[in-house]
Design an enzyme around this catalytic site. Sequence first.
Site: not given
Length: 203
Positions: A10, A12-13, A15, A78
């Site tokens: 959660g 933000g990786k 995105t 990611d």
Amino acid sequence: MHLAIAGNIGSGKTTLTTLLARHYKYEPHYEDVEDNPYISDFYEDMQRWAFNLQIYFLNSRYNSLVQMQKGKKSIVQDRTIYEDAHIFAPNLHSMGLLSTRDFETYQKMFDSLSSTVKPPDLLVYLRASIPTLVNQIQKRGREYEDSIRLDYLRRLNERYEAWISTYKSRLLIIDVDNLNFADKPEDLGFVINKIETELNGLF
């Protein structure tokens, strides 16, 4: 060029991976979550499926990394192969969800595989507080993440901080609590400027 984005669930990786790939015209490489045959079972019964999940991730990430490093394209990745070995597997072991025998087997496999690949040119670590992580997890609404507990996220955060404090290759830490790079171009610009500063030191 190999950029890698690290951070807790959660943070933000994914995105940021997408946005940086678009900005730099790099090839994005995403974590194989949706096609993972163990992830839903793991969140339902962690003790039963922990070893299976970790071996699946290790194999998947290693194969991806080998392909990336063989190729000629610049990439944004990611999550890294190191996070499983330094964060998730030790955490499961300490929680009693991964037996010592399985954990030691996993570590030996990781040591063998990781010795054959190079670290990324730059690791970008997204540091986030528990409220930020919970907000992001709820916002994306993945059903299998509904059962993630706060103490699990807290343990992971502690392990991320311990790992990052000993990380030996080139590193950039971004505090994301007050950033919204998905919706605010100025926040994305801030992150890109930080990355540019680090990358310029590579050449």
